[in-house]
Enzyme design. Structure first.
Site, PDB file in Angstrom:
ATOM      1  N   GLY A   1      46.261 -28.749  72.594  1.00 49.74           N
ATOM      2  CA  GLY A   1      47.027 -28.507  73.820  1.00 49.74           C
ATOM      3  C   GLY A   1      48.322 -27.770  73.535  1.00 49.74           C
ATOM      4  O   GLY A   1      48.874 -27.099  74.397  1.00 49.74           O
TER       5      GLY A   1
ATOM      6  N   SER B   1      48.370 -25.347  71.524  1.00 45.08           N
ATOM      7  CA  SER B   1      47.931 -23.973  71.287  1.00 45.08           C
ATOM      8  C   SER B   1      48.484 -23.025  72.333  1.00 45.08           C
ATOM      9  O   SER B   1      48.382 -23.286  73.532  1.00 45.08           O
ATOM     10  CB  SER B   1      46.401 -23.894  71.345  1.00 45.08           C
ATOM     11  OG  SER B   1      45.826 -24.535  70.255  1.00 45.08           O
TER      12      SER B   1
ATOM     13  N   ASP C   1      44.146 -14.563  67.195  1.00 44.50           N
ATOM     14  CA  ASP C   1      43.981 -15.565  68.244  1.00 44.50           C
ATOM     15  C   ASP C   1      45.072 -15.378  69.303  1.00 44.50           C
ATOM     16  O   ASP C   1      45.918 -16.244  69.501  1.00 44.50           O
ATOM     17  CB  ASP C   1      44.036 -16.961  67.608  1.00 44.50           C
ATOM     18  CG  ASP C   1      43.545 -18.042  68.556  1.00 44.50           C
ATOM     19  OD1 ASP C   1      43.198 -17.721  69.713  1.00 44.50           O
ATOM     20  OD2 ASP C   1      43.528 -19.212  68.145  1.00 44.50           O
TER      21      ASP C   1
ATOM     22  N   HIS D   1      41.684 -18.457  72.157  1.00 41.69           N
ATOM     23  CA  HIS D   1      40.786 -19.595  72.377  1.00 41.69           C
ATOM     24  C   HIS D   1      41.164 -20.435  73.604  1.00 41.69           C
ATOM     25  O   HIS D   1      40.377 -21.254  74.066  1.00 41.69           O
ATOM     26  CB  HIS D   1      40.653 -20.475  71.115  1.00 41.69           C
ATOM     27  CG  HIS D   1      41.801 -21.382  70.822  1.00 41.69           C
ATOM     28  ND1 HIS D   1      42.771 -21.087  69.894  1.00 41.69           N
ATOM     29  CD2 HIS D   1      42.138 -22.590  71.333  1.00 41.69           C
ATOM     30  CE1 HIS D   1      43.648 -22.081  69.838  1.00 41.69           C
ATOM     31  NE2 HIS D   1      43.287 -23.007  70.703  1.00 41.69           N
TER      32      HIS D   1
END
Length: 205
Positions: A134, A136, A61, A32
């Site tokens: 952020g 992530s 992800d 993402h």
């Protein structure tokens, strides 16, 4: 002079974290973070690079992007354990909320709260270390400064509930790398345990 109206005047920008997994500029991040971006800009300290997408995982992800550097780059090794042990100390590093907290790296710490749930996006590690938008794509590090998991999101908190950080384990990351025929340097045996301060210093590069 900025005139609105045409689509090209709308620039959507978002940021996340990633970490180098070899010295050739290969970076692991979240799907993402990398997906749908026309241009990827990577900041490494004072240096900025444009990055190319290598592969985006459809199941989890996860994404790999690559920068071209004219020198060997420092990188993070994956933990030898496929899943961390419940209660293991962990350190999270990344770049949360840069519009409010600035662009320098933030370090939080906690423990692995659970390593058994299995979310659809591949998340199987829960930590009580603080994570925010952020974070992530940043590493969840073990006591040796190796990545036991990668942050993919935080659980939704309410006024009555605190949030957890969710991560995708080193074992899942390894399977993703193997599936895409990517070989990265492994963690070395008999490493010394590091303090949080030492982990931060080792990994911040």
């Amino acid at each position: 002079h900025h005139a609105g109206g045409d689509d090209e005047s709308v620039v959507l920008a978002w940021s996340g974290t990633g970490f180098l997994i070899n010295d050739q500029g290969l970076i692991l991040t979240n799907r993402h973070v990398a997906k749908d971006s026309k241009n990827l800009l990577v900041s490494l300290g004072e240096d900025q690079y444009t990055a190319d997408v290598v592969v985006i995982d459809d199941d989890q992800d996860l994404a790999l992007i690559k920068i071209k550097a004219d020198k060997k780059l420092p990188f993070v090794r994956l933990s030898k354990l496929d899943k961390p042990n419940d209660g293991a100390d962990c350190v999270v590093m990344g770049f949360p909320l840069i519009d409010r907290l600035g662009g320098d790296i933030k370090v939080t710490r906690g423990i692995v709260s659970s390593s058994s749930q299995e979310a659809p996006n591949g998340a199987d590690v829960l930590t009580d270390a603080k994570v925010n938008p952020g974070n992530s794509g940043g590493p969840i590090l073990d006591k040796y400064g190796n990545a036991m998991a990668i942050v993919c999101m935080k659980s939704l908190s309410t006024e009555r509930e605190d949030s957890y950080g969710l991560g995708i384990s080193a074992g899942h990351i390894r399977k993703f790398l193997e599936k895409n025929h990517v070989d990265v340097p492994a963690a070395t045996a008999n490493e010394p345990s590091l303090s949080t301060e030492e982990i931060a210093a080792k990994v911040r590069e």
